[in-house]
Scaffold this active site. Structure first.
Site, PDB file in Angstrom:
ATOM      1  N   HIS A 125      -7.113   5.814   0.648  1.00 37.17           N
ATOM      2  CA  HIS A 125      -7.585   4.832   1.634  1.00 37.17           C
ATOM      3  C   HIS A 125      -6.432   4.267   2.469  1.00 37.17           C
ATOM      4  O   HIS A 125      -6.635   3.332   3.234  1.00 37.17           O
ATOM      5  CB  HIS A 125      -8.226   3.629   0.923  1.00 37.17           C
ATOM      6  CG  HIS A 125      -9.586   3.885   0.390  1.00 37.17           C
ATOM      7  ND1 HIS A 125      -9.933   5.038  -0.253  1.00 37.17           N
ATOM      8  CD2 HIS A 125     -10.705   3.108   0.414  1.00 37.17           C
ATOM      9  CE1 HIS A 125     -11.203   4.950  -0.622  1.00 37.17           C
ATOM     10  NE2 HIS A 125     -11.684   3.803  -0.224  1.00 37.17           N
ATOM     11  N   VAL A 144       0.867  -1.177   0.000  1.00 31.24           N
ATOM     12  CA  VAL A 144       0.000   0.000   0.000  1.00 31.24           C
ATOM     13  C   VAL A 144       0.910   1.235   0.000  1.00 31.24           C
ATOM     14  O   VAL A 144       1.798   1.354   0.845  1.00 31.24           O
ATOM     15  CB  VAL A 144      -0.934   0.025   1.222  1.00 31.24           C
ATOM     16  CG1 VAL A 144      -2.051   1.048   1.003  1.00 31.24           C
ATOM     17  CG2 VAL A 144      -1.536  -1.344   1.485  1.00 31.24           C
TER      18      VAL A 144
HETATM   19  N1  RBF Z   1      -4.919  -2.361  -2.394  1.00 30.73           N
HETATM   20  C1  RBF Z   1      -3.599  -2.513  -2.221  1.00 30.73           C
HETATM   21  O1  RBF Z   1      -3.121  -3.624  -2.015  1.00 30.73           O
HETATM   22  N2  RBF Z   1      -2.768  -1.421  -2.263  1.00 30.73           N
HETATM   23  C2  RBF Z   1      -3.236  -0.159  -2.463  1.00 30.73           C
HETATM   24  O2  RBF Z   1      -2.421   0.771  -2.506  1.00 30.73           O
HETATM   25  C3  RBF Z   1      -4.629   0.009  -2.635  1.00 30.73           C
HETATM   26  N3  RBF Z   1      -5.154   1.251  -2.817  1.00 30.73           N
HETATM   27  C4  RBF Z   1      -6.505   1.387  -2.928  1.00 30.73           C
HETATM   28  C5  RBF Z   1      -7.074   2.663  -3.090  1.00 30.73           C
HETATM   29  C6  RBF Z   1      -8.434   2.825  -3.180  1.00 30.73           C
HETATM   30  C7  RBF Z   1      -8.997   4.216  -3.342  1.00 30.73           C
HETATM   31  C8  RBF Z   1      -9.283   1.690  -3.135  1.00 30.73           C
HETATM   32  C9  RBF Z   1     -10.783   1.838  -3.230  1.00 30.73           C
HETATM   33  C10 RBF Z   1      -8.740   0.440  -2.994  1.00 30.73           C
HETATM   34  C11 RBF Z   1      -7.349   0.259  -2.912  1.00 30.73           C
HETATM   35  N4  RBF Z   1      -6.787  -0.999  -2.770  1.00 30.73           N
HETATM   36  C12 RBF Z   1      -5.447  -1.141  -2.604  1.00 30.73           C
HETATM   37  C13 RBF Z   1      -7.626  -2.211  -2.913  1.00 30.73           C
HETATM   38  C14 RBF Z   1      -8.136  -2.751  -1.589  1.00 30.73           C
HETATM   39  O3  RBF Z   1      -7.110  -3.439  -0.908  1.00 30.73           O
HETATM   40  C15 RBF Z   1      -9.286  -3.741  -1.881  1.00 30.73           C
HETATM   41  O4  RBF Z   1      -8.868  -4.685  -2.837  1.00 30.73           O
HETATM   42  C16 RBF Z   1     -10.548  -3.068  -2.393  1.00 30.73           C
HETATM   43  O5  RBF Z   1     -10.919  -1.992  -1.549  1.00 30.73           O
HETATM   44  C17 RBF Z   1     -11.727  -4.060  -2.507  1.00 30.73           C
HETATM   45  O6  RBF Z   1     -12.016  -4.613  -1.226  1.00 30.73           O
END
Ligand code: RBF
Length: 167
Positions: free
Chosen positions: A97, A90
């Protein structure tokens, strides 16, 4: 920062338990795949370098880091693995988020560690920039996937017999 340079990627194999016969599950997130694939591959290589049979490693992918909780939970509850490694990335700058995802994953994986007898290894990279993530997935600061593998081997060696005695 001192902590920035502390990593287990240059671990001493002579002090790492032999993983022959150990069964390890790896669940990784496809989000930021450049990073998570490098972490996953580092973990697999280090497990194999330390005696784990390739066929005793099960690898599963999930869409994003938040799904690591469910993926790791399924692996833990299957009873098939001596340890589960959860890998994700992340990046704060890309992700409004950031805090929610990091806190959610940390809490979810922590809960599994408390409630079940299978160690879940925390391989979630949380950085401010892509460069910092690259540095920790095979770059200047080693590969956190390697460190997860070494940690898993130590945890299995330390607690596997204890768990079997309890059953
Ligand atoms: N998942 C990651 O593994 N790394 C990220 O940096 C990441 N950024 C996200 C940003 C946003 C705005 C959203 C909505 C989701 C992101 N996700 C990211 C996905 C998250 O872990 C997950 O798969 C989704 O929210 C669906 O449950």
């Amino acid at each position: 920062m001192a902590t920035e340079l502390k990593n287990l990627s240059s671990y001493d194999p002579s002090k790492t338990p032999c993983g022959k016969g150990y069964k390890v599950g790896i669940v990784y997130a496809e989000w930021n795949e450049e990073i998570t694939h490098a972490l996953r591959d580092g973990a697999i290589k280090t497990l194999c370098d330390n005696g784990v049979n390739a066929e005793d490693i099960t690898v599963a992918s999930v869409p994003g880091s938040f799904e690591l909780i469910f993926g790791a939970s399924q692996m833990v509850k299957s009873g098939k693995y001596d340890a589960v490694i959860a890998i994700g990335c992340v990046i704060r700058g890309d992700t409004p988020h950031f805090d929610y995802i990091c806190e959610g994953v940390t809490a979810g994986l922590s809960k599994l560690n408390v409630e079940y007898d299978v160690p879940v290894i925390f391989g979630l990279i949380t950085t401010n920039t892509l460069l910092q993530a690259q540095e920790r997935s095979g770059g200047r600061l080693g590969n956190k996937g390697d460190e997860c593998a070494v940690t898993a081997l130590h945890m299995i060696a330390q607690f596997k017999h204890q768990q079997h005695e309890q059953q």
